[in-house]
Design a protein around this motif. Sequence first.
Motif, mmCIF file in Angstrom:
data_model
loop_
_atom_site.group_PDB
_atom_site.id
_atom_site.type_symbol
_atom_site.label_atom_id
_atom_site.label_comp_id
_atom_site.label_asym_id
_atom_site.label_seq_id
_atom_site.Cartn_x
_atom_site.Cartn_y
_atom_site.Cartn_z
ATOM 1 N N UNK A 1 0.816 -1.202 0.000
ATOM 2 C CA UNK A 1 0.000 0.000 0.000
ATOM 3 C C UNK A 1 0.856 1.262 0.000
ATOM 4 N N UNK A 2 2.005 1.169 -0.630
ATOM 5 C CA UNK A 2 2.887 2.331 -0.713
ATOM 6 C C UNK A 2 2.549 3.150 -1.957
ATOM 7 N N UNK A 3 2.762 4.441 -1.879
ATOM 8 C CA UNK A 3 2.666 5.245 -3.101
ATOM 9 C C UNK A 3 3.735 4.785 -4.096
ATOM 10 N N UNK A 4 3.481 4.989 -5.349
ATOM 11 C CA UNK A 4 4.375 4.556 -6.428
ATOM 12 C C UNK A 4 5.824 4.983 -6.186
ATOM 13 N N UNK A 5 6.055 6.269 -5.915
ATOM 14 C CA UNK A 5 7.419 6.785 -5.785
ATOM 15 C C UNK A 5 8.141 6.203 -4.575
ATOM 16 N N UNK A 6 7.428 5.960 -3.509
ATOM 17 C CA UNK A 6 8.036 5.356 -2.317
ATOM 18 C C UNK A 6 8.458 3.922 -2.625
ATOM 19 N N UNK A 7 7.578 3.165 -3.263
ATOM 20 C CA UNK A 7 7.888 1.780 -3.619
ATOM 21 C C UNK A 7 9.054 1.730 -4.603
ATOM 22 N N UNK A 8 9.036 2.591 -5.581
ATOM 23 C CA UNK A 8 10.101 2.638 -6.586
ATOM 24 C C UNK A 8 11.442 2.955 -5.928
ATOM 25 N N UNK A 9 11.489 3.966 -5.070
ATOM 26 C CA UNK A 9 12.731 4.338 -4.391
ATOM 27 C C UNK A 9 13.248 3.201 -3.517
ATOM 28 N N UNK A 10 12.364 2.508 -2.833
ATOM 29 C CA UNK A 10 12.751 1.403 -1.963
ATOM 30 C C UNK A 10 13.354 0.258 -2.785
ATOM 31 N N UNK A 11 12.714 -0.063 -3.904
ATOM 32 C CA UNK A 11 13.195 -1.157 -4.750
ATOM 33 C C UNK A 11 14.526 -0.801 -5.396
ATOM 34 N N UNK A 12 14.677 0.415 -5.860
ATOM 35 C CA UNK A 12 15.937 0.849 -6.472
ATOM 36 C C UNK A 12 17.052 0.834 -5.437
ATOM 37 N N UNK A 13 16.774 1.304 -4.229
ATOM 38 C CA UNK A 13 17.786 1.308 -3.172
ATOM 39 C C UNK A 13 18.234 -0.116 -2.865
ATOM 40 N N UNK A 14 17.315 -1.051 -2.801
ATOM 41 C CA UNK A 14 17.679 -2.445 -2.522
ATOM 42 C C UNK A 14 18.500 -3.025 -3.666
ATOM 43 N N UNK A 15 18.124 -2.720 -4.905
ATOM 44 C CA UNK A 15 18.893 -3.176 -6.063
ATOM 45 C C UNK A 15 20.324 -2.647 -5.989
ATOM 46 N N UNK A 16 20.477 -1.338 -5.737
ATOM 47 C CA UNK A 16 21.804 -0.731 -5.685
ATOM 48 C C UNK A 16 22.661 -1.396 -4.604
ATOM 49 N N UNK A 17 22.091 -1.598 -3.437
ATOM 50 C CA UNK A 17 22.842 -2.193 -2.333
ATOM 51 C C UNK A 17 23.266 -3.623 -2.678
ATOM 52 N N UNK A 18 22.347 -4.416 -3.206
ATOM 53 C CA UNK A 18 22.675 -5.795 -3.603
ATOM 54 C C UNK A 18 23.723 -5.807 -4.715
ATOM 55 N N UNK A 19 23.553 -4.950 -5.705
ATOM 56 C CA UNK A 19 24.478 -4.880 -6.832
ATOM 57 C C UNK A 19 25.881 -4.525 -6.355
#
Length: 64
Positions: A1-19
């Motif tokens: 139930x997150x707003x689009x931009x919050x969900x997008x930022x969270x997913x990108x941050x996790x990708x960057x950290x894992x990468x």
Amino acid sequence: DEPYHVAKDRIIAQFEKDYLTRLIARAGGNMSKAARLAKVDRTTLYRLMEKHSILREEDAGAIE
């Protein structure tokens, strides 16, 4: 139930950290090699590491 931009930022941050974690391991902790593998300059790599609180190996050893 997150707003689009919050969900997008969270997913990108996790990708960057894992990468970054996998990239640095693949480069054996060598930041120049990691930057070359990722095709970014070291400044960009260091900035992303700082953003995600990822320490370089020599910095991590100094903390212990």
